[in-house]
Design an enzyme around this catalytic site. Structure first.
Site, mmCIF file in Angstrom:
data_model
loop_
_atom_site.group_PDB
_atom_site.id
_atom_site.type_symbol
_atom_site.label_atom_id
_atom_site.label_comp_id
_atom_site.label_asym_id
_atom_site.label_seq_id
_atom_site.Cartn_x
_atom_site.Cartn_y
_atom_site.Cartn_z
ATOM 1 N NE ARG A 85 0.771 -0.640 4.997
ATOM 2 C CZ ARG A 85 1.389 -1.776 4.765
ATOM 3 N NH1 ARG A 85 2.302 -1.851 3.828
ATOM 4 N NH2 ARG A 85 1.104 -2.859 5.460
ATOM 5 N NE ARG A 94 -1.320 -4.901 3.097
ATOM 6 C CZ ARG A 94 -0.562 -5.671 3.882
ATOM 7 N NH1 ARG A 94 0.741 -5.674 3.748
ATOM 8 N NH2 ARG A 94 -1.105 -6.442 4.802
ATOM 9 C CG ASP A 97 2.744 -3.990 1.233
ATOM 10 O OD1 ASP A 97 3.536 -3.445 2.000
ATOM 11 O OD2 ASP A 97 2.531 -5.215 1.207
ATOM 12 C CG ASP A 99 6.442 -6.128 0.014
ATOM 13 O OD1 ASP A 99 6.154 -5.358 0.924
ATOM 14 O OD2 ASP A 99 5.697 -7.055 -0.377
#
Length: 441
Positions: A85, A94, A97, A99
């Protein structure tokens, strides 16, 4: 102390499915993380950010970890970096990702991290996959289950701007954006990857129904341990899975020997475990080859040792381990006429042995609930080796007895097995499901 955490995954650059698969594998390989559940992959259109972005694939993963919340965030950032990334523009596309959405029941608000994710309840791309794997999880701040939040979700209230308290250059990923969109259908990527991050073992996986199940589970994202007695045949199935982009291992063993049953479970669990899925498909062939001429008592003994003894003992052994771990799914193999009867030697043989497996399944399901789900498939007329060589009169009989007017295929059974072990069947246990084209007697 071990904590249950939930992580959101997103990608809209490059090979999105491969990016999510790579992230799942990295999570699974991390020494301080144990992946316990993975949602299907969902596709959403991006909202806000630079124009011209492609749609995202999104998923939610449940993990068990002894890392602190800050250390877990650091691990996620390291995985993102390892997977390539690069942050070039705010809210831009992206490749991957990750989270941190939930960290146990903790409420944290530091310079690096806020959990629970302060706006996850406003994001359909988070709530839908989250609700698939943990609908009854109660949000630590809002006091509502994920299922309730998903039911209340209004796509029109999703802002086009990202989190106001994100760092301007998105470098610390304090509240990273992921993908957003309306209530979207599941992504149509290789039939879904609802078993990604899971490990499955299929006994008798070198031909027929077992081979079809192994291929189907691999297509759903599972790493598959291919069991068989013949090295060449097992290698061929493992190679076929690998050629299709899946992951496979091979494990040999003759299940007529009880010590081999114990070794099979021990080896699989120690070398590739913990296992998420166990399919007891192996059965003695007493219908083709020289076995077709065996006396009734010889055939019965073979069926009792392989179809009954091996299946029962391995299911108990694996089930105990899964229960201690806290999750798992077991599928046994019955026969659709075991409880209604069929005339002839074969009917008597398979009614006695497969009915035992079907009855055992219900008792084991009660013993292992709620942590482990145990079900049984009861195929009808499936065109395996015997069916392919059956006489014309048998071909006509099968079609005449089957409301759908055709033979079943190994792939029909495999599709049912895939569903039974998936999160979509999370409320199904202790059941015998007939895969027989509608035959009811």
């Amino acid at each position: 102390m071990t904590v249950t955490a939930y992580i959101g995954l997103g990608s809209n650059l490059g090979d999105r499915q491969a990016n999510l698969d790579g992230a799942l594998q990295a999570l699974q390989d991390h020494e301080n993380l144990e992946v316990t559940q993975v949602s299907s992959y969902y596709e959403t259109e991006p909202v806000g950010g630079p124009p011209g972005q492609g749609p995202y694939l999104n998923a939610v993963v449940e993990v068990q970890t002894d890392l602190s919340a800050d250390d877990l965030l650091a691990a996620l950032l390291e995985i993102e970096q390892d997977l390539g990334r690069v942050r070039r523009e705010r809210h831009g596309p992206r490749s991957i990702d990750l989270d941190l959405l939930i960290y146990g029941d903790r409420r944290l608000d530091t310079s690096l991290l806020t959990v629970p994710h302060p706006r996850m309840h406003e994001r359909g791309f988070v709530l839908e996959p989250f609700a698939e794997i943990a609908p009854n999880f109660v949000h630590p701040v809002l006091g509502k289950t994920i299922a309730e939040l998903w039911d209340e979700f209004d796509p029109s209230e999703e802002d086009e701007e990202d989190d106001e308290d994100d760092d301007e250059d998105d470098e610390d990923d304090r509240i990273s954006t992921g993908a957003r969109g309306e209530r979207a259908p599941r992504a149509k990527t290789a039939g879904g990857r609802e078993l990604a991050g899971m490990t499955a073992l299929v006994t008798g996986a070198t031909s027929g129904i077992g081979r079809a199940i192994a291929l189907e589970l691999a297509a759903a994202g599972a790493r598959v341990i291919v069991h068989g007695r013949d090295s060449e045949a097992a290698t061929a199935v493992a190679d076929e899975i690998a050629a299709d982009g899946g992951q496979a291992q091979m494990l040999l063993g003759n299940l007529i020997q009880l010590e081999e049953c114990r070794r099979l479970v021990d080896t699989a669990w120690e070398e590739w475990g913990p296992l998420d899925i166990w399919i007891n498909n192996a059965g003695a062939d007493v219908l083709t080859g020289e076995a077709a001429d065996w006396p009734f008592a010889h055939k019965l003994r073979e069926l009792m040792e392989v179809d009954v003894m091996a299946s029962l003992l391995m299911a108990r052994d694996v089930g105990r381990r899964m229960q201690e771990r806290g999750s798992g799914a077991i599928v046994n193999m019955g026969w659709d006429k075991a409880d209604v009867g069929m005339a002839g030697d074969s009917g008597q043989l398979f009614a006695a042995t497969k009915a035992a497996v079907m009855a055992f399944t219900k008792s084991l399901a009660l013993s292992l609930a709620p942590e482990v789900r145990v079900n049984c498939l009861a195929p009808g007329w499936i065109r395996t080796a015997w069916g392919q060589g059956a006489s014309q009169s048998w071909q006509q009989r099968v079609i005449g007895e089957t409301p759908l007017e055709r033979w079943g295929t190994p792939e029909d059974v495999a599709a049912a097995a895939r569903w039974l072990v998936s999160p979509a069947a999370a409320f199904i246990t202790g059941q015998v499901i007939r895969v027989n084209g509608g035959v009811v007697r």
